[in-house]
Write a protein that holds these residues in place. Structure first.
Motif, PDB file in Angstrom:
ATOM      1  N   LEU A 233     -24.956 -36.928  -9.641  1.00  0.00           N
ATOM      2  CA  LEU A 233     -23.594 -37.134  -9.126  1.00  0.00           C
ATOM      3  C   LEU A 233     -23.118 -38.555  -9.422  1.00  0.00           C
ATOM      4  O   LEU A 233     -21.962 -38.760  -9.818  1.00  0.00           O
ATOM      5  N   GLN A 254     -24.099 -36.086   1.341  1.00  0.00           N
ATOM      6  CA  GLN A 254     -23.740 -34.738   1.821  1.00  0.00           C
ATOM      7  C   GLN A 254     -23.547 -33.775   0.660  1.00  0.00           C
ATOM      8  O   GLN A 254     -23.990 -32.618   0.719  1.00  0.00           O
ATOM      9  N   MET A 255     -22.914 -34.270  -0.366  1.00  0.00           N
ATOM     10  CA  MET A 255     -22.681 -33.429  -1.550  1.00  0.00           C
ATOM     11  C   MET A 255     -24.011 -33.024  -2.194  1.00  0.00           C
ATOM     12  O   MET A 255     -24.178 -31.869  -2.610  1.00  0.00           O
ATOM     13  N   LEU A 258     -25.600 -30.427  -0.034  1.00  0.00           N
ATOM     14  CA  LEU A 258     -24.934 -29.124  -0.232  1.00  0.00           C
ATOM     15  C   LEU A 258     -25.385 -28.487  -1.544  1.00  0.00           C
ATOM     16  O   LEU A 258     -25.620 -27.280  -1.614  1.00  0.00           O
ATOM     17  N   GLU A 259     -25.499 -29.312  -2.564  1.00  0.00           N
ATOM     18  CA  GLU A 259     -25.868 -28.808  -3.894  1.00  0.00           C
ATOM     19  C   GLU A 259     -27.279 -28.201  -3.902  1.00  0.00           C
ATOM     20  O   GLU A 259     -27.493 -27.139  -4.488  1.00  0.00           O
ATOM     21  N   ILE A 263     -28.109 -28.208   3.334  1.00  0.00           N
ATOM     22  CA  ILE A 263     -27.137 -27.912   4.415  1.00  0.00           C
ATOM     23  C   ILE A 263     -26.130 -26.892   3.875  1.00  0.00           C
ATOM     24  O   ILE A 263     -26.001 -26.710   2.663  1.00  0.00           O
TER      25      ILE A 263
ATOM     26  N   MET B   1     -23.724 -32.168 -14.783  1.00  0.00           N
ATOM     27  CA  MET B   1     -22.727 -31.950 -13.725  1.00  0.00           C
ATOM     28  C   MET B   1     -21.351 -31.757 -14.361  1.00  0.00           C
ATOM     29  O   MET B   1     -20.846 -32.639 -15.052  1.00  0.00           O
ATOM     30  N   PHE B   6     -18.414 -30.589  -9.597  1.00  0.00           N
ATOM     31  CA  PHE B   6     -18.195 -31.790  -8.798  1.00  0.00           C
ATOM     32  C   PHE B   6     -17.033 -31.591  -7.820  1.00  0.00           C
ATOM     33  O   PHE B   6     -17.123 -31.954  -6.641  1.00  0.00           O
ATOM     34  N   LEU B   9     -18.009 -29.376  -5.007  1.00  0.00           N
ATOM     35  CA  LEU B   9     -18.836 -30.104  -4.032  1.00  0.00           C
ATOM     36  C   LEU B   9     -17.979 -31.004  -3.153  1.00  0.00           C
ATOM     37  O   LEU B   9     -18.206 -31.092  -1.942  1.00  0.00           O
ATOM     38  N   GLN B  10     -16.992 -31.648  -3.777  1.00  0.00           N
ATOM     39  CA  GLN B  10     -16.068 -32.513  -3.012  1.00  0.00           C
ATOM     40  C   GLN B  10     -15.341 -31.701  -1.943  1.00  0.00           C
ATOM     41  O   GLN B  10     -15.216 -32.121  -0.792  1.00  0.00           O
ATOM     42  N   ARG B  12     -16.221 -28.830  -0.601  1.00  0.00           N
ATOM     43  CA  ARG B  12     -17.161 -28.379   0.439  1.00  0.00           C
ATOM     44  C   ARG B  12     -17.499 -29.518   1.399  1.00  0.00           C
ATOM     45  O   ARG B  12     -17.626 -29.320   2.609  1.00  0.00           O
ATOM     46  N   CYS B  13     -17.639 -30.691   0.822  1.00  0.00           N
ATOM     47  CA  CYS B  13     -17.963 -31.873   1.635  1.00  0.00           C
ATOM     48  C   CYS B  13     -16.822 -32.179   2.613  1.00  0.00           C
ATOM     49  O   CYS B  13     -17.057 -32.478   3.783  1.00  0.00           O
ATOM     50  N   LEU B  16     -16.763 -29.678   5.384  1.00  0.00           N
ATOM     51  CA  LEU B  16     -17.870 -29.963   6.318  1.00  0.00           C
ATOM     52  C   LEU B  16     -17.506 -31.116   7.241  1.00  0.00           C
ATOM     53  O   LEU B  16     -17.736 -31.069   8.455  1.00  0.00           O
TER      54      LEU B  16
END
Lengths: 265, 234
Positions: A233, A254-255, A258-259, A263, B1, B6, B9-10, B12-13, B16
């Motif tokens: 990342l 956190q990312m 998640l990946e 979590i 990636m 990416f 993921l952003q 989802r973050c 959350l």
């Protein structure tokens, strides 16, 4: 210069015998196994722990060290038939394995060949062995010629050890624990510093290591996977000029979590 | 990636984090609510606690525990101003009784004119106040209620209890008996009307229980006599 691409390769999940991370669990387990092999007070040694904590690595490491002194056989995959074990033992001694001879005759011959010296056999992923194979291991262990070190997943291992033919036997059970956050921090730092990724190593704080440990629940393999994802990342952010993600922050952690599925949202 | 991975993921973050924020917000609101209610209870109750003298007089007698609640329809007809509520659920009422809008025609005819009645009610300061129920009971309902509204006392409330009992309005009689008991808990008269009304309402057991309760606090020959009369056992 932050070379995330090269740095992340250090965290690929492969067993590198050259790099041993001396976590408390690893050190304790290593000491206990080596002591049990040296003293030979038990024919069966069980190493149990969660998947990915480093059991296979420690087993391989001890087996490699022991090879220098005496015959040590490392079986990294479960055998499918009890004759397979005999075949491996025959081949390890440089003997020809004759398939036509019946099992008992093969066993007798094998014991005859191995009688002069003491040998240690390491079996990884032993939870996959069936009842019959365990019975053979037990019989060979009872001859005092062979000593077995079996690595098993904790859950299945505990069930196997509860069985009556193991419960009543003299055995050594060693539990491989999880990593503490200070150990995770030391592992990341030492891995990166060893390969001169000083700048990247400095990006990780103790607080980050604590979060990583929390997400990975102290599992060594998951930690490696996590750091690999995190560095991927960071690499992406660097390539695309994303200033928000130029340094390690809670969002990036956190990312990564998640990946890897640590979590869920 | 990849870009897509990416961005995913952003997203989802962010989701959350927003959920986490919402959770903390709810916890904060909950805690704030608890804190506010605690402070409110603590500081609102505090000045009332200082009026111990009234409580001390009433509390040992526990009149409220003796007399059960009256019917709701009677409570509705009279507006009450709650002045104090202590921790023992003893509600002390400083009544501001408004005369009910429903005009109830008294069944009993006026025997004595109003002016003539008022005379014996006025008691000289030196004289010990005694309740002349006979005279007061002759008043019509409205004048009794008015009198009670202007100068609420043991005497006025007892008069009402008696009046309503005599006019077979037992629910109201119980209510005023209860109020009268509040002013003079040691007196058996409110208890008597309460018990009598209960008997009329076919609730003899409650009447017996009430007298029994009274006797557990005070000694009274009249109470004993009534207790025996209505068939209570010691």
């Amino acid at each position: 210069m932050r070379d995330f691409e090269e740095a992340k390769r250090l965290f690929v999940d492969v067993i590198d015998a050259k790099f041993y991370f001396d976590s408390t669990s690893a050190e304790v387990s290593r000491y206990k196994i080596e002591n049990a092999i040296k003293e030979r007070y038990a024919p069966l040694i069980f190493l149990i722990g969660d998947p990915g904590v480093g059991k296979s690595y420690i087993l391989r490491l001890i087996s490699g060290e022991l090879e220098k002194q005496k015959l040590s056989i490392f079986i990294d995959h479960p055998f499918f038939d009890k004759r397979d074990l005999l075949k491996i033992l025959y081949e390890a001694k440089g003997l020809e394995f004759d398939k036509t001879i019946n099992f008992n005759a093969l066993k007798e011959k094998l014991l005859e060949e191995y009688r002069d010296d003491k040998h240690t056999i390491f079996i990884d992923e032993a939870q996959l062995l069936n009842e019959e194979q365990f019975e053979l291991i037990r019989i060979l262990g009872d001859t005092k010629i062979f000593q077995f070190v079996l690595s098993m997943h904790k859950e299945e291992g505990c069930e196997i050890l509860e069985k009556k033919h193991f419960k009543s036997r003299t055995k050594v059970v060693i539990e491989y624990g999880r990593l503490h956050h200070s150990e995770v921090y030391r592992y990341i730092q030492s891995t990166l510093l060893m390969r001169d990724h000083n700048e990247i190593a400095l990006m990780f704080s103790k607080k980050d290591a604590m979060k990583i440990t929390k997400y990975c629940q102290g599992n060594f393999r998951t930690v490696k996977k996590f750091v690999f994802t995190l560095l991927s990342l960071l690499e992406y952010a660097k390539k695309n000029g994303l200033k928000k993600y130029s340094d390690i922050n809670s969002c990036l952690l956190q990312m990564s979590a998640l990946e890897i599925g640590a979590i869920h949202d | 990636m990849t870009d897509r991975a990416f961005e995913e993921l952003q997203r989802r973050c962010k989701r959350l984090n927003s959920r986490r924020l919402m959770k903390w917000f709810l916890i904060f609101v909950l805690l704030a609510g608890v804190a506010v209610s605690t402070v409110f209870n603590f500081y609102i109750d505090k000045p009332i606690k200082k009026e111990v003298s009234i409580k001390k007089i009433i509390k040992p007698i526990k009149p409220k525990t003796v007399l059960p609640k009256i019917k709701k329809n009677i409570q509705k007809s009279i507006k009450k101003k709650i002045v104090k509520k202590d921790r023992y659920d003893t509600i002390v009422l400083k009544p501001t009784i408004v005369i009910p809008e429903i005009k109830i025609q008294p069944k009993v005819k006026k025997i004595v004119p109003k002016q003539e009645i008022k005379k014996p009610v006025i008691i000289p300061k030196e004289q010990k106040p005694t309740v002349d129920i006979k005279v007061i009971s002759l008043k019509d309902e409205q004048s009794l209620l008015k009198d009670n509204q202007e100068h609420e006392s043991f005497k006025s409330t007892l008069s009402l209890a008696k009046y309503y009992y005599e006019h077979s309005k037992y629910g109201k009689s119980i209510y005023f008996a209860k109020k009268a008991n509040h002013y003079k808990p040691s007196s058996f008269k409110p208890w008597k009307y309460y018990a009598k009304s209960k008997i009329e309402q076919n609730k003899k057991s409650e009447a017996i229980e009430a007298i029994k309760q009274y006797l557990s606090y005070f000694d009274s020959d009249e109470a004993v006599k009534m207790f025996q009369e209505i068939g209570g056992k010691k």
